[in-house]
Every structure is written in C-alpha cells, then in structure tokens.
Design an enzyme around this catalytic site. Sequence first.
Site, PDB file in Angstrom:
ATOM      1  N   HIS A 145       0.351  -0.391  -9.807  1.00  0.00           N
ATOM      2  CA  HIS A 145      -0.371  -1.293  -8.906  1.00  0.00           C
ATOM      3  C   HIS A 145      -0.788  -2.581  -9.617  1.00  0.00           C
ATOM      4  O   HIS A 145      -1.951  -2.995  -9.602  1.00  0.00           O
ATOM      5  CB  HIS A 145      -1.604  -0.587  -8.332  1.00  0.00           C
ATOM      6  N   GLU A 174      -2.261   7.676  -5.252  1.00  0.00           N
ATOM      7  CA  GLU A 174      -2.400   7.077  -6.584  1.00  0.00           C
ATOM      8  C   GLU A 174      -3.798   7.202  -7.178  1.00  0.00           C
ATOM      9  O   GLU A 174      -3.981   7.020  -8.382  1.00  0.00           O
ATOM     10  CB  GLU A 174      -2.008   5.600  -6.547  1.00  0.00           C
ATOM     11  N   ASP A 191       5.219   0.008  -6.851  1.00  0.00           N
ATOM     12  CA  ASP A 191       4.039  -0.461  -7.576  1.00  0.00           C
ATOM     13  C   ASP A 191       2.791   0.193  -7.012  1.00  0.00           C
ATOM     14  O   ASP A 191       1.700   0.043  -7.557  1.00  0.00           O
ATOM     15  CB  ASP A 191       3.928  -1.992  -7.480  1.00  0.00           C
ATOM     16  N   ARG A 250       0.848  -1.185   0.000  1.00  0.00           N
ATOM     17  CA  ARG A 250       0.000   0.000   0.000  1.00  0.00           C
ATOM     18  C   ARG A 250       0.889   1.241   0.000  1.00  0.00           C
ATOM     19  O   ARG A 250       1.899   1.301   0.688  1.00  0.00           O
ATOM     20  CB  ARG A 250      -0.932   0.018   1.228  1.00  0.00           C
TER      21      ARG A 250
END
Length: 326
Positions: free
Chosen positions: A292, A260, A255, A231
Amino acid sequence: MDIAFFGTKPYDKLWFEPLSKEYSCHIHFIEAKMNSDTVVLAEGSNAVCIFVNDYVTAEVAQRLSSMGIKLILLRCAGFNNVDLSATKELGITVLRVPSYSPAAVAEFSMAAILAVNRQLHRAYNRSRDFNMSINGLMGRDMNCKTAGVIGTGKIGQCMIDIFNGFHMKVLAYDVYPNENLDAVYVPLDELFEKSDFISLHCPLTKDTYHIINGNSIARMRPGVIISNTSRGSLIDSNALLDGLKEGKIGGVALDVYEEEEGIFYEDVSGKIIQDDVLSRLSTFPNVLITSHMGFFTREAMQAIAIETLENAFAYENGMKLINIVQ
C-alpha cells in the site's frame, strides 16, 4: 487544537511534526491503530487523525463522542473505514484529503504493470545470483494494446494520460463520466472483455465491492494483467486466486489487499502468516505484491500533511470545510 494521531509511522512524524507548529496544533503521536481497544488513548484531545487501517466503528464513534471529540481527520482520500451513519448521528465532522498527488499513484500503478508484464521482479532476483538467463521472462508490447481504467477521478485521469503515452487504446468506466478525457467510456462488461491491461482507481463503496469477481474474470481476455492501487476489497481475492490457477489471468500487481490490516505497513517477516489466500498469492511468479505504497512520494506526504492540518485549522476557526465527508 490537540490531535490524537493514530497509526503513527516514522515518516508521518517527519512531515507532520514541523508543520504542526505552523498551524498551532499539538499532535500526540500514537503508534497503535485506532480501534475499540485503543480509542481510550484519544482522551483529552479535541480531534483524532487516522489512516486507512484505522477503524471508526459505531462503538468507536460513540466513545469519541463521549470524550467530547467532534472531529475526525482522515489523512487519506478513502473513508470506507469510518461508519458515517454513526458519526453523522453523533454530530462528528469527518474531513479527508481527497487529492494529494494523483500522479504518484498513477505512476506507481504503471510501474507495477510494467514490472509484472516484463517480469522485472523475477529478473532482478535472478541477476542477484548471477543467473543471467532470460528464459521464461518474455513479456508483451504494450504499444497499440487496449487498457481499461475503472474510475476516472484525478488518479484515473493521470492513468489515462500515461496509457495514452504508451500509444494504447484506452477504455474507461465511471458512474460519472468525464467526456473531456482522451478515453472511450464503455459499459463495465465491455471493458472487461476488451482490455489487455486493467487498472483500478475507484473508491470502495457497496457498488464497487468485489467489482473484480468470478463473473468479471470469466469475461476478461486470456492473459489480462490487473493492477489495483485503490482498495483491496475491489477484488474478490478467492476469485483472483482461481483465475491465476486456471491461467486466465496473465499477471497481477496488488498494492492493496482486502485483508491487509495487521500485515501491510508492518514488519511481519518473522511471523507465520495466517492468511492462506495472501500466502498462496505470494507464491505465483506473475503476482507482484507491495505494501500500500502507491502514494508514497515526498510530494504526496508533504501535501497530505498540509491538507490535513489545513482541514483542522478550517474547522477550529469556523471556516468553510471544503473537504468534508459529512
């Protein structure tokens, strides 16, 4: 059961639509993300299905309850995007998918670490222009180095196995240690001080929020490489930026990112990015940013679809809810 499916992407329909017939569900696919403006689209449904960037605030939960919706299906493991106090008070059941393909995320994390360490992303861009110089692309052997794994659930356990496959010394930290793992549990500060590579695999809670911050970065070894596939808010982005500018951090694979929403999973290539920190991070040659996608394999998507619809089936038929959050 009639399910309002928020944040739909083409690959979601690919897996969920065929399976919905097997579970006698009708899925209303909605491209918009769940929030206070779009919750009205759930009217007439029995349940809602959401992903990581859909938000169920107290207001949204109240509006779902007023529609008679008492079930939220999370098609992911994390649940930090749901106000659990509000859903509990309103009698809304929250079910998640705690494990779909731990190997997928761990494998991706290792791939990202390897790419940053050996600068594969830079080498790829050079070679496309037939610049075959390897000057400035030197990496480090990972063999016999020290890896730190924060969070030793199923994904973290897979990560430990992978690091061990590279003949690395593995340090681990978790509030619930598993002594059966081939790793040495140490206090968090010791992990920061001794690790050459750090991989994050813990959930986002009030205790793990900004677990990587200015103080923890100051304790790390010069040249440390950090990977986050969990996260975004596990890392203080401003502190990370400072660590990169100072040269303390040798490389980062992200990632996920703490701001985001509205960027990851979307094509914003034609827009001006307003997030100055993300824009600055993307300019560093030793930073690899992906959208992600650590979970994104065929096996994982199939498992997510099956487990989510199994959760719906269990709820509808009064069966034991093994994946209940509350």
